[in-house]
Design a protein around this motif. Structure first.
Motif, short mmCIF file in Angstrom:
data_model
loop_
_atom_site.label_atom_id
_atom_site.label_comp_id
_atom_site.label_asym_id
_atom_site.label_seq_id
_atom_site.Cartn_x
_atom_site.Cartn_y
_atom_site.Cartn_z
N TYR A 37 -12.28 -9.28 -49.59
CA TYR A 37 -11.39 -8.57 -50.51
C TYR A 37 -9.94 -8.72 -50.09
N GLU A 38 -9.66 -8.52 -48.82
CA GLU A 38 -8.27 -8.63 -48.35
C GLU A 38 -7.77 -10.06 -48.39
N LEU A 39 -8.64 -11.01 -48.12
CA LEU A 39 -8.25 -12.42 -48.22
C LEU A 39 -7.84 -12.76 -49.65
N LEU A 40 -8.61 -12.28 -50.62
CA LEU A 40 -8.26 -12.53 -52.02
C LEU A 40 -6.92 -11.87 -52.39
N LEU A 41 -6.69 -10.65 -51.89
CA LEU A 41 -5.41 -9.99 -52.16
C LEU A 41 -4.25 -10.77 -51.54
N TYR A 42 -4.43 -11.26 -50.33
CA TYR A 42 -3.35 -12.01 -49.67
C TYR A 42 -3.10 -13.33 -50.36
N LEU A 43 -4.13 -13.96 -50.87
CA LEU A 43 -3.95 -15.21 -51.60
C LEU A 43 -3.17 -14.98 -52.89
N VAL A 44 -3.50 -13.92 -53.59
CA VAL A 44 -2.79 -13.60 -54.83
C VAL A 44 -1.34 -13.25 -54.53
N ALA A 45 -1.10 -12.44 -53.49
CA ALA A 45 0.27 -12.09 -53.12
C ALA A 45 1.05 -13.32 -52.70
N GLY A 46 0.42 -14.22 -51.97
CA GLY A 46 1.08 -15.45 -51.55
C GLY A 46 1.42 -16.34 -52.72
N ALA A 47 0.52 -16.39 -53.70
CA ALA A 47 0.78 -17.19 -54.90
C ALA A 47 1.94 -16.62 -55.70
N ILE A 48 2.03 -15.31 -55.78
CA ILE A 48 3.12 -14.67 -56.52
C ILE A 48 4.44 -14.89 -55.80
N ILE A 49 4.44 -14.74 -54.49
CA ILE A 49 5.68 -14.87 -53.72
C ILE A 49 6.17 -16.31 -53.68
N SER A 50 5.26 -17.27 -53.67
CA SER A 50 5.68 -18.66 -53.57
C SER A 50 6.34 -19.19 -54.83
N LYS A 51 6.23 -18.47 -55.92
CA LYS A 51 6.87 -18.91 -57.18
C LYS A 51 8.36 -18.80 -57.11
#
Length: 51
Positions: A37-51
């Protein structure tokens, strides 16, 4: 995207990681679903921030 917006997104994803992690652990009784669950949240947050 400026730095304050990126930090706000991290806080917005950090709170569900803490609270949601506790809920997931309470339901599943194991740390493996919490890690997923936390890995998925970090991936989504990383994808949002990298934009």
């Amino acid at each position: 995207m400026d730095i304050s917006r990126k930090l706000g997104i991290l806080v917005f994803c950090g709170v569900p990681a803490i609270i949601g992690g506790g809920i997931i652990y309470g339901v599943a009784g194991s740390y493996i679903p919490v890690a997923v669950y936390e890995l998925l949240l970090y991936l989504v947050a990383g994808a949002i921030i990298s934009k």
